[in-house]
Structure formats: structure tokens, C-alpha cells
Design a protein around this motif. Structure first.
Motif, short mmCIF file in Angstrom:
data_model
loop_
_atom_site.label_atom_id
_atom_site.label_comp_id
_atom_site.label_asym_id
_atom_site.label_seq_id
_atom_site.Cartn_x
_atom_site.Cartn_y
_atom_site.Cartn_z
N ASN A 268 30.03 -42.29 16.74
CA ASN A 268 30.10 -40.86 17.01
C ASN A 268 29.86 -40.08 15.72
N PRO A 269 28.61 -39.96 15.28
CA PRO A 269 28.33 -39.26 14.02
C PRO A 269 28.62 -37.77 14.15
N PRO A 270 29.02 -37.12 13.05
CA PRO A 270 29.26 -35.68 13.09
C PRO A 270 27.95 -34.91 13.31
N ARG A 271 28.10 -33.66 13.67
CA ARG A 271 26.93 -32.82 13.91
C ARG A 271 26.07 -32.75 12.64
N GLY A 272 24.79 -32.89 12.83
CA GLY A 272 23.89 -32.83 11.69
C GLY A 272 23.85 -34.10 10.87
N TYR A 273 24.44 -35.20 11.40
CA TYR A 273 24.53 -36.44 10.63
C TYR A 273 23.14 -37.04 10.42
N MET A 274 22.82 -37.40 9.19
CA MET A 274 21.62 -38.15 8.83
C MET A 274 20.37 -37.53 9.44
N ARG A 275 20.13 -36.29 9.09
CA ARG A 275 18.91 -35.67 9.59
C ARG A 275 17.67 -36.33 9.01
N ARG A 276 17.85 -36.97 7.84
CA ARG A 276 16.74 -37.72 7.26
C ARG A 276 16.77 -39.15 7.79
N SER A 277 15.65 -39.61 8.26
CA SER A 277 15.61 -40.92 8.93
C SER A 277 15.95 -42.05 7.96
N PRO A 278 16.87 -42.96 8.35
CA PRO A 278 17.13 -44.15 7.53
C PRO A 278 15.87 -45.02 7.49
N PRO A 279 15.80 -45.96 6.53
CA PRO A 279 14.58 -46.77 6.36
C PRO A 279 14.48 -47.90 7.39
N PHE A 280 14.41 -47.54 8.66
CA PHE A 280 14.40 -48.55 9.72
C PHE A 280 13.22 -49.51 9.57
N THR A 281 12.03 -48.96 9.31
CA THR A 281 10.84 -49.80 9.26
C THR A 281 10.91 -50.80 8.12
N ARG A 282 11.32 -50.33 6.93
CA ARG A 282 11.41 -51.23 5.78
C ARG A 282 12.47 -52.30 5.98
N VAL A 283 13.59 -51.91 6.58
CA VAL A 283 14.66 -52.89 6.82
C VAL A 283 14.21 -53.94 7.82
N ARG A 284 13.54 -53.50 8.88
CA ARG A 284 13.07 -54.47 9.88
C ARG A 284 12.03 -55.40 9.28
N LEU A 285 11.18 -54.88 8.40
CA LEU A 285 10.21 -55.73 7.73
C LEU A 285 10.92 -56.75 6.83
N GLY A 286 11.96 -56.29 6.13
CA GLY A 286 12.72 -57.21 5.29
C GLY A 286 13.38 -58.30 6.10
N ILE A 287 13.96 -57.94 7.24
CA ILE A 287 14.59 -58.94 8.11
C ILE A 287 13.55 -59.93 8.61
N ARG A 288 12.39 -59.40 8.98
CA ARG A 288 11.35 -60.26 9.54
C ARG A 288 10.81 -61.25 8.51
N VAL A 289 10.71 -60.83 7.25
CA VAL A 289 10.20 -61.72 6.20
C VAL A 289 11.28 -62.67 5.72
N LEU A 290 12.52 -62.18 5.63
CA LEU A 290 13.61 -62.98 5.06
C LEU A 290 13.88 -64.23 5.89
N GLY A 291 13.92 -64.10 7.22
CA GLY A 291 14.24 -65.24 8.06
C GLY A 291 13.29 -66.40 7.90
#
Length: 736
Positions: free
Chosen positions: A77-100
Motif C-alpha cells: 500500500n504505497p503512499p500517494r505519489g509513491y515512486m512517480r519515477r519508474s524503478p529500473p524494472f528492465t535492467r533488473v529483469r535483464l540482470g536476473i535473466r543473465v545471472l541465472g
């Protein structure tokens, strides 16, 4: 509530680290002080006999994985206006995909090193031995602890990687839903699709797409239809297991015959093993024939049941169905498609069971011949097959593009030839020739790429296969020279390897063939989305489909027949609507769900929903639990226009009201746009479940809302301005 992906991640991590830590530290429990200093640690570690590197790799993998996930973790339940800037989802998913895969390749390399250079010690040395012996055995953990740690880390990495990628996708969807993030700042999606275009590696998006309207109901229905043949299938499986055992014994006796004939000459043994080989071959042939015959019987019985079920469904159709459906289409479904389904399901079930049994039995014999060669082979063969599979997939896609270009060229020629008078009347021969030549040029260019890809594919496939054989022969030859195995055992092992490769290849081919069978079983049923600005005509399409209005021009057809040809009441019972603002009446919840299907509505008695039908529809609409929590359950009065209920509760009751009709067509007109985030999530979950196996027409304002639809039609100004599927959407202007 703990999500399944999160639970799988934590459980797999705990089990992996516990097993790997115990297997790594217990054998050196009396020498743990060596871990305090680097120089002592170097004396304790050797590549083939110590698993401290596996322990360090397992902890490092888990640590990096958790750090990556921490960068994108979103609260419930994030507060109003929480993280209006997008987290690095794409980079993290790429890291997970390469790391495994990187960790898994290192673990497989460690297994090969142990197999080639490791000692023949199953258990770690006894710490109570003399000081001299203990010093010589420092760091050795034994094969049991070594492979326990490698296998534990390997399996754990696979589970962790899958759970982490699923969790990352879930958090991304939650972030977008909570913050309302889209490319244009619009609201969250209607069908669970991503508001932003999915990443290229977002296999979870495709999985959710399958979940929304995929093949799960078809598969479960086919399994149920085949379940009555369980005794036949069980006997066929037993015969297949016997055949697999016989096929594994043939290489075994082949090697023994070679030993008896050349390595250690023994005429009596030669005759004995030859007779045994003939006996095994005869038994294997009988078991193989029995297995094939029984699966053919099961296939025929399933074919008969499929045809009978389809014919019964055809007899239950209204007469108007046959006015708008060609007889050839019906007979094609009744003959070709039913045969495709039954043949492919039974045939591939036969292949799958045979290949699994064959692989298990062959592996057992391979370990008996040489566990070292088995480990090397078990690592090399799947890697080679995986590389060939990936490259083969690319080549098949390229081949489809070639065929598509050729079809476009042919369509240009067909269009010109069918209207040659017009071409000549306008002296357009040159432009027509140029258009055809342009298509042929694209076809030729792709054909050259296909030829190069095919040459590289064949070269790679041939070289890798020969490399595996060469590697196994070289290492096996060294074992023969060292006296660790006989020449006949090496010959047997090579035959086992070929059998194992064939089993793995067959298992890979089974899934694509089963997909084709399910495709034949799934004809028709898809999700079509209508998007566009307000006032563009989307809701008018819904009203036309429901026959609330008659078209002034053109036609609206269902199953090839104009909706006006159907009986109005019959049509309303089979085309159900869930609108943006559902209307409930001052009656009980149960009667609101059954609205329009009561005996007073002139509904045939067999179509009047029972209380069990109402409960089933409510469960499917994710409404059963909250209804039971109401003061009088299903007898609770809703009040005028449903005033006693929240917006999300009214929407789910409206969805249950649509589903209790068991509609052939489901219409969703902005079904979640007026709800808050929590209510929308509950209604969305219900919509995702109800869309499986149905024909669905979805109305929405934004393209981003319905990316997971089978087809998307952009409607503007009362006309379709851009028909297409998801890959074409980037070329369509965003409609607000």
C-alpha cells in the motif's frame, strides 16, 4: 497475503542454502578455522575435491538476486505519489535473466571437473584419522556431499530465477496499477495487460496472456475425455517400460559380446551373451508392439468420443446456425480436426512416456558403466540440444518470413491477373511489373538469409554432435587405458549416449506437436478489443451486437449469421454484457444474479439457473466469499440500484449475472474504469479467469489497456481506422 512467487523464492532459497552450507561445511567441521585466513583457505581448497566454491557461488547468487529485487520492491500500500519515477524494472529483469544461466554454467563446469579429476571417495574422510592422514585429506568432501551441493545449488538456481522473474513482473504491474503509470499517464489496464509496451524478455506477460484465454481448459477437457482409458494407458505404459529396459539391455549385451570376442576371448561367454541379446531383442519387440497397439486403441477410443461429443453439440445448435455455416467447415471439424486431436494427443503421450522411461533406464545403465562419463555426457548433451533448439527456432521464424513474402508476391500477381483488363486499360503494365519485382526482391533477400542460416545451422548441429562424441570417446578412451572400464563397456556407453540423445530430442518435439493438437481442439474463441476516443462508436458496436439497434447499413454477424436472424431472447441468453456502471435491483443477491433467467421470463426449465449454478457463477466472478459475508448471504437485499453494495461488489455481481448464462460471447464495456484500485484488482482477477475459452469483445479507450487481446481494432469516427494485433500497435497513434 504471500504471493506464490515470493513463497517459492524464499522456500527455494532457504532449502538451497541449508543443503549447500551443510554439504560444504560438515565434511570439514574440524578444520573450519582454516576459513579465517586466506593462506589456510588456499591449502584447504582443491577444484575437484572441495565444494567451497559451490558454497560461495550459491550464497553470492542469492545475495545478488536479492539486491536486484530490492531495487524494484514495491510496498503493498504505497503512499500517494509513491515512486512517480519508474524503478529500473528492465535492467533488473535483464540482470536476473543473465545471472541465472551464468551460475548454472559454472555449476555444470564444476560437475565436469569433479567427474574428470575427482577422487573415487563417496564419503568424506573420517576426522578421527591420524594427523598425517587428516592433513593429506584436508578439504576433501567426498562425492556424496560434492554432488549434493552441486545439484542443490543447480535446482535452487532454476527455481529462484523463475520465481524472481515472476516477482519482478508482478511488482511492475503493481507499481503501474498504484501509480497509474502509462506512456501517457493514463489509468491502469483493464485486462491485466501492461500499460507500457512489454519488454522483449517479458515471458510472464505472454504467460498471463495464456492464462486469460489460453489452452488450459482445452487440455483439461482432453485429459478428462482420455481418463476413461486409464487401464489401457497403464498397461501401455508398463509395456513401454519393459521395451525401454530391453532397449537399454541391447547395448549392454553388445559390449559384453565385444569383450568376450576380442578383449578377453571366451567362446562360451560369446554364445551365452549372443543368445541373451536375441532373447532381449525378441522381448523388446513384443513389448514395443504391445505398447503401440494399446496406444492405437486408446487413440481410436478418444477419436470416437471426440466425434460423438462434437456431433451432439452440432445437433444441439439452432437451425439458423446451419444457414450461416458452410457444410464443408462442419465436416472438416468433424473429421480432420477430431482426428488431429486424438492422433496427436495419444501419439505424443506414447512418445513422451516412452522417452521418459527410456532416459531413466539408460541413465541407470550409464552410471553402472561409468559414473564419470555419465556426468560428462549428462552435461554436454542437454547443452548441445539446447543450442540447436534455440538456433532451430530462429531458423523456423526466418522460414515463415520467407513464405510470407512469397505469399505477398503471389497476391500481387493474382490481383493483376484477375483484373488484367483494368491493368491494360490504364497502361499500368510497368508499375504492376515493378510492384511484383519489388516483392520478389524482398523474397530473394530473405531467401539468401535463410540459405546462410540453414548452412550455419547444419554446420553447427553437425559439429556439436560430433564434438560430444569425440569428447566422450577421448575421455572414455583414457578410462579404458587406465583400466577403469573395458572397451566393450565404452562401446555400450556410446550406444547409451545415442539413445539418451534421441530421448531428449523426442521430449523436445512432443511439446510443439501437442500445441498443434490443442490448436485444432480450440477452434473458434478469441479476445477482440475495441479501442478509441469517447464518442468514436465503441459502445454502439456493443449495442449492435446485442441487437438493441439495427444497422442502417452493413451487417453484424455471429457465427456467420446476421444477429437479426436469431430469436431475440435466445440471443440475449447467449450474449452477456458487463458494463461500466452495472444496474442492480431491489431484490436479493441471488435473484439479481439470475435476473432475466427466471421462469417468469419464459425461459426453458432446463435453462433456469439453480442455486448451485448461481453459486458457481459467483465463485467464477470472485464474488462468492463476500456474498457469504453479507448479513443474509445470497438472500441479502441489494436495495434500490444496489445501494447496499460497493462499486466493486456490484461489478462482480454483474459479472456473475453474465456468467450464469454460460454465454458464448462475453461483452466487456469499460468494466473496471469506474472502480478504485482495490476493487479493480478484484474484478480484474475475476475477468482474467472468466475469459478463458470464451469469445470476448472488450471496449476500452486506450491501446495500452488491451495489449493482451488476440486482435485490436481502433475505432474512430464510427469506423475502424487500424485493425491489427499487438506487434502492429507501436505504429498506431496513442488514442486518448
Amino acid at each position: 497475503m504471500v504471493r506464490p512467487a515470493a513463497a517459492a523464492l524464499w522456500v527455494s532459497t532457504l532449502l538451497k542454502l541449508t543443503l549447500v552450507t551443510f554439504a560444504g561445511l560438515w565434511p570439514i567441521r574440524d578444520r573450519l578455522w582454516h576459513l579465517k585466513r586466506y593462506r589456510s583457505l588456499v591449502n584447504l581448497y582443491t577444484l575437484p575435491d572441495s565444494n567451497l566454491d559451490v558454497l560461495a557461488l550459491a550464497w553470492l547468487h542469492t545475495g545478488v538476486l536479492l539486491v536486484l529485487l530490492a531495487h524494484i520492491m514495491t510496498p503493498q500500500n504505497p503512499p500517494r505519489g509513491y515512486m512517480r519515477r519508474s524503478p529500473p524494472f528492465t535492467r533488473v529483469r535483464l540482470g536476473i535473466r543473465v545471472l541465472g544461466p551464468l551460475v548454472q554454467l559454472l555449476l555444470l563446469a564444476k560437475a565436469v571437473a569433479v567427474a574428470v579429476w575427482g577422487r573415487e571417495e563417496v564419503l568424506p574422510p573420517d576426522p578421527e584419522e591420524s594427523a598425517a592422514v587428516a592433513a593429506a585429506a584436508a578439504g576433501r568432501v567426498g562425492l556424496l556431499c560434492m554432488f549434493a551441493s552441486i545439484v542443490g545449488a543447480l535446482v535452487g538456481s532454476f527455481v529462484e530465477q523463475a520465481a524472481a522473474r515472476s516477482l519482478a513482473s508482478s511488482w511492475r504491474r503493481r507499481w503501474r496499477r498504484r501509480t497509474g503509470a502509462t506512456r501517457s499517464g493514463a489509468a491502469a489496464p483493464l485486462l491485466g495487460g501492461d500499460a507500457l509496451p512489454p519488454d522483449d524478455d517479458d515471458e510472464n506477460a505472454s504467460e498471463s496472456h495464456k492464462g486469460a484465454h489460453g489452452d488450459t481448459p482445452t487440455v483439461s477437457t482432453l485429459v478428462r475425455m482420455a481418463s476413461s482409458d486409464t487401464p489401457i494407458l497403464a498397461l501401455a505404459f508398463a509395456a513401454g517400460a519393459a521395451a525401454a529396459l530391453g532397449q537399454a539391455l541391447i547395448p549392454y549385451y553388445t559390449g559384453r559380446i565385444i569383450d568376450a570376442a576380442s578383449i578377453d576371448p571366451d567362446p562360451a561367454a560369446l554364445r551365452r551373451f549372443t543368445l541373451r541379446l536375441l532373447g532381449v531383442a525378441g522381448a523388446c519387440a513384443a513389448a514395443t508392439g504391445l505398447r503401440g497397439g494399446l496406444f492405437t486403441v486408446a487413440m481410436t477410443r478418444l477419436n470416437v468420443r471426440l466425434r460423438a461429443a462434437l456431433f451432439a453439440s452440432l445437433l444441439a445448435q439452432e437451425a439458423g446456425f446451419y444457414d450461416g455455416t458452410r457444410t464443408g467447415d462442419i465436416t472438416s471439424r468433424l473429421s480432420a480436426d477430431t482426428t488431429t486431436v486424438s492422433d496427436q494427443v495419444c501419439l505424443n503421450l506414447n512418445i513422451m512416456l516412452r522417452s521418459l522411461t527410456q532416459a531413466a533406464v539408460v541413465l541407470a545403465f550409464m552410471f553402472d558403466a561409468s559414473w564419470r562419463l555419465t556426468v560428462v555426457t549428462f552435461v554436454m548433451v542437454p547443452l548441445v540440444l539446447a543450442i540447436c533448439k534455440v538456433y532451430g527456432s530462429y531458423y523456423r521464424k526466418l522460414s515463415k518470413r520467407v513464405q510470407s513474402e512469397l505469399a505477398e508476391a503471389n497476391s500481387v500477381a493474382e490481383e493483376a491477373l484477375s483484373s488484367m483488363t483494368t491493368v491494360k486499360a490504364h497502361a499500368a503494365e510497368d508499375s504492376t511489373r515493378a510492384a511484383y519485382a519489388a516483392k520478389l526482391a524482398r523474397f530473394y533477400s530473405l531467401q539468401l538469409r535463410e540459405a546462410a542460416a540453414y548452412a550455419l545451422y547444419m554446420a553447427t548441429n553437425t559439429f556439436l554432435g560430433a564434438s560430444v562424441v569425440a569428447g566422450v570417446l577421448f575421455y572414455g578412451g583414457r578410462l579404458v587405458l587406465a583400466g577403469s572400464m573395458s572397451a566393450g563397456a565404452l562401446v555400450s556407453f556410446m550406444l547409451y549416449q545415442q539413445s539418451l540423445s534421441g530421448a531428449f530430442q523426442a521430449l523436445g518435439d512432443v511439446f510443439s506437436a501437442l500445441a498443434a493438437a490443442v490448436g485444432a481442439a480450440d477452434k473458434p474463441g478469441e479476445v477482440v478489443a475495441l479501442v478509441g476516443p469517447s464518442g468514436g462508436g465503441k459502445s454502439s458496436v456493443v449495442k449492435l451486437v446485442e441487437r438493441l439497434y439495427l444497422p442502417s447499413a452493413g451487417a453484424v454477424k455471429l457465427d456467420g449469421l446476421d444477429v437479426g436472424a436469431y430469436d431475440a431472447k435466445w440471443l440475449k441468453r447467449r450474449v452477456a454484457l458487463v458494463s461500466q456502471e452495472p444496474v442492480l435491483y431491489a431484490r436479493s443477491v441471488a435473484r439479481n444474479i439470475a435476473y432475466g433467467l427466471e421462469p417468469e421470463d419464459d425461459v426453458p426449465q432446463e435453462e433456469v439457473p439453480t442455486l448451485a449454478d448461481i453459486h458457481a457463477a459467483a465463485r467464477l466472478a470472485n464474488a462468492h466469499d463476500f456474498i457469504l459475508a453479507l448479513p443474509d448471504g445470497y438472500d441479502t437485499e441489494c436495495g434500490d440500484r444496489g445501494v447496499q453494495l460497493s462499486g466493486g461488489q456490484k461489478q462482480r455481481i454483474a459479472l456473475a449475472r453474465a456468467l450464469v448464462r454460460k454465454p458464448a460471447v462475453l461483452l466487456l464495456d469499460e468494466a473496471t474504469s469506474a472502480l478504485d484500485a482495490d476493487s479493480e484488482a478484484l474484478v480484474q482477477e475475476a475477468l482474467d479467469a472468466t475469459m478463458r475459452g470464451r469469445t470476448v469483445l472488450v471496449i476500452a479507450h486506450r491501446l495500452s489497456t488491451v495489449r493482451n487481446a488476440d486482435r485490436i481494432l481502433v475505432i474512430q469516427g464510427g469506423a475502424v481506422v487500424s485493425p491489427g494485433a499487438e506487434p502492429e500497435l507501436p505504429h498506431v497513434p496513442q488514442v486518448q
